[in-house]
Design an enzyme around this catalytic site. Structure first.
Site, PDB file in Angstrom:
ATOM      1  N   THR A  95      14.250   2.378 -16.903  1.00  0.00           N
ATOM      2  CA  THR A  95      15.134   3.529 -17.093  1.00  0.00           C
ATOM      3  C   THR A  95      14.381   4.744 -16.563  1.00  0.00           C
ATOM      4  O   THR A  95      13.375   5.164 -17.138  1.00  0.00           O
ATOM      5  CB  THR A  95      15.484   3.733 -18.575  1.00  0.00           C
ATOM      6  OG1 THR A  95      16.030   2.527 -19.090  1.00  0.00           O
ATOM      7  CG2 THR A  95      16.500   4.862 -18.726  1.00  0.00           C
ATOM      8  N   LYS A 170      23.184   4.453 -16.958  1.00  0.00           N
ATOM      9  CA  LYS A 170      22.260   4.248 -18.080  1.00  0.00           C
ATOM     10  C   LYS A 170      22.131   5.537 -18.911  1.00  0.00           C
ATOM     11  O   LYS A 170      22.018   5.493 -20.132  1.00  0.00           O
ATOM     12  CB  LYS A 170      20.892   3.805 -17.548  1.00  0.00           C
ATOM     13  CG  LYS A 170      19.810   3.650 -18.588  1.00  0.00           C
ATOM     14  CD  LYS A 170      20.012   2.493 -19.544  1.00  0.00           C
ATOM     15  CE  LYS A 170      18.932   2.499 -20.631  1.00  0.00           C
ATOM     16  NZ  LYS A 170      18.994   1.379 -21.552  1.00  0.00           N
ATOM     17  N   LYS A 238      12.033   9.959 -23.605  1.00  0.00           N
ATOM     18  CA  LYS A 238      12.079  10.111 -22.129  1.00  0.00           C
ATOM     19  C   LYS A 238      13.528  10.092 -21.649  1.00  0.00           C
ATOM     20  O   LYS A 238      13.953  10.928 -20.851  1.00  0.00           O
ATOM     21  CB  LYS A 238      11.292   8.953 -21.491  1.00  0.00           C
ATOM     22  CG  LYS A 238      11.679   8.633 -20.042  1.00  0.00           C
ATOM     23  CD  LYS A 238      11.200   7.252 -19.586  1.00  0.00           C
ATOM     24  CE  LYS A 238      11.685   6.103 -20.376  1.00  0.00           C
ATOM     25  NZ  LYS A 238      12.525   5.106 -19.831  1.00  0.00           N
TER      26      LYS A 238
END
Ligand code: NAP
EC number: 1.1.1.60
Length: 288
Positions: A95, A170, A238
Site C-alpha cells: 500500500t 486502496k 501511513k
C-alpha cells in the site's frame, strides 16, 4: 510461472506460501533474511538482492512496508530496475502512494517492462487463506496475463485503469476502514461501560446491520488481549496520511478520516505502539 517476490513479512509470507502451493517457482528476497527461512524450506529459492530476485523471472512482486521501501526496492542500486528487461512484469502490492505507482509505471514504459500497482485488502487472514481483494492499476496486458495468478491469491480481482488507480482504490478502502476501526473501538467502550456481555454483544452485532470485517476479525483478538499485528498500526497511519494527502490535493475535506488519523498518531507517535496491530487503538482508553 517463474516468480520473484520481495518482502516476506506478514502479508508476503501468506501470499508466497499460496503461490508455492499453486505450483509456481518462487525466488524470494527480504531485508531480514531469517524471515524467509520457512519459505525456503517450502521450496522457494533465496536471492541476495531485489535485482537477483528479478533476473530471469516472468514477474516480480513486491510487498514491502512504506513508500520509501518501495523506492529502494525499485530504484536502488541493486533494485528491480537494475535487472528488469523488456517484456517482464513487475507488480507492487505494497500500500503506497499513487504518485509512486505512476513513477514506477513511467520508468517501466521506457524499457518495455509491464508494471502494475496491485494493493490488497483482507488482512493477514486473507493472505493466508487466499481470500484477498486485489485492486489493480497499470498495464492492461500485464493484468490480463496475471489474472489467473491473482485469482490464486484472492476472491475478487478488479482492474481500475492506469498507473495509480489500484492505489487510489486502496485509499478508498482505507477511508472506509478508518470508520470501522474507530467504530468498533467506541462500540466496545460503550458496551463495556454499560456492563454488557462483550462476546454476546459481538456475536449479536455481527448478525445485524452493523456487521463488518474489522469488527468480526479484530474484536475477538481484543477480547483475548491479543494485540499482535495482523495489520501494523504504523502501516495504517501511513495509509491514512496518504489518503488525506491525496484528498487534500483534490480539495476534498474528510473530517472523520482526519480524526481517525489523529487517534492513530496518538497511538503510534505519542504512545510508541506502531508495532501493535490496528486493534490496539482501544489502548488509548483501556490499559489492559
Ligand atoms: P511487514 O510484516 O512489515 O512486511 C513487510 C516486509 O517487507 C518485511 O519483511 C520487511 O523486512 C520487508 N521490507 C521492507 N523494506 C524492505 C526493503 N527495502 N527491502 C527488502 N525488504 C523490505 O508488513 P505487512 O503487514 O506484510 O504489510 C506489507 C504492506 O502491505 C504494507 O504496505 C501494508 O500497509 C500493506 N497491507 C497490509 C495488510 C495487513 O493486514 N497486514 C493488508 C493489506 C495491505 P524486515 O523483515 O526487515 O522488516
Amino acid at each position: 510461472m517463474k516468480i520473484g517476490f520481495i518482502g516476506t513479512g506478514v502479508m508476503g509470507h501468506g501470499i508466497i506460501t499460496n503461490l508455492i502451493k499453486a505450483g509456481h517457482q518462487l525466488t524470494v528476497y527480504n531485508r531480514t533474511k531469517s524471515k524467509a527461512d520457512s519459505l525456503v524450506k517450502l521450496g522457494a529459492r533465496w536471492a541476495d538482492t531485489p535485482a537477483l530476485a528479478t533476473k530471469n523471472n516472468d514477474v516480480v512482486f513486491s510487498m514491502v512496508g512504506f513508500p520509501a521501501d518501495v523506492e529502494e526496492v525499485y530504484f536502488g542500486d541493486d533494485g528491480i530496475f537494475a535487472a528488469a528487461t523488456a517484456g517482464q512484469m513487475i507488480v507492487d502490492m505494497t500500500t503506497s502512494t499513487p504518485s509512486l505507482a505512476i513513477k514506477i509505471g513511467g520508468a517501466a514504459d521506457k524499457h518495455g517492462i509491464l508494471a502494475l500497482d496491485a494493493p490488497v485488502s483482507g488482512g493477514d487472514v486473507g493472505a493466508k487463506n487466499a481470500t484477498l481483494t486485489v485492486m489493480v492499476g497499470g498495464n492492461q496486458s500485464a493484468f490480463n496475463q496475471l489474472t489467473p495468478v491473482f485469482n490464486q491469491l484472492g476472491q475478487r480481482v478488479q482492474y481500475f485503469g492506469s498507473y495509480g488507480a489500484g492505489q487510489h482504490t486502496k485509499m478508498a478502502n482505507q477511508i472506509m476502514i478508518a470508520g470501522t476501526m474507530t467504530g468498533l473501538t467506541e462500540m466496545l467502550l460503550y458496551a463495556q461501560k454499560t456492563n454488557l456481555d462483550l462476546p454476546a454483544v459481538l456475536a449479536t452485532l455481527n448478525s445485524g446491520g452493523a456487521a463488518n470485517w474489522s469488527m468480526a476479525n479484530y474484536v475477538p483478538r481484543i477480547l483475548k488481549n491479543d494485540y499482535t499485528p495482523g495489520f501494523f498500526a504504523k502501516h495504517f497511519l501511513k495509509d491514512l496520511r496518504i489518503a488525506l494527502d491525496e484528498a487534500d490535493k483534490m480539495g476534498l475535506d474528510l473530517p472523520a478520516t482526519r480524526q481517525a488519523k489523529e487517534l492513530y498518531e496518538k497511538l503510534v507517535d505519542e504512545r510508541g505502539l506502531g508495532d501493535d496491530g490496528t486493534q490496539a487503538l482501544v489502548k488509548l482508553w483501556w490499559e489492559n
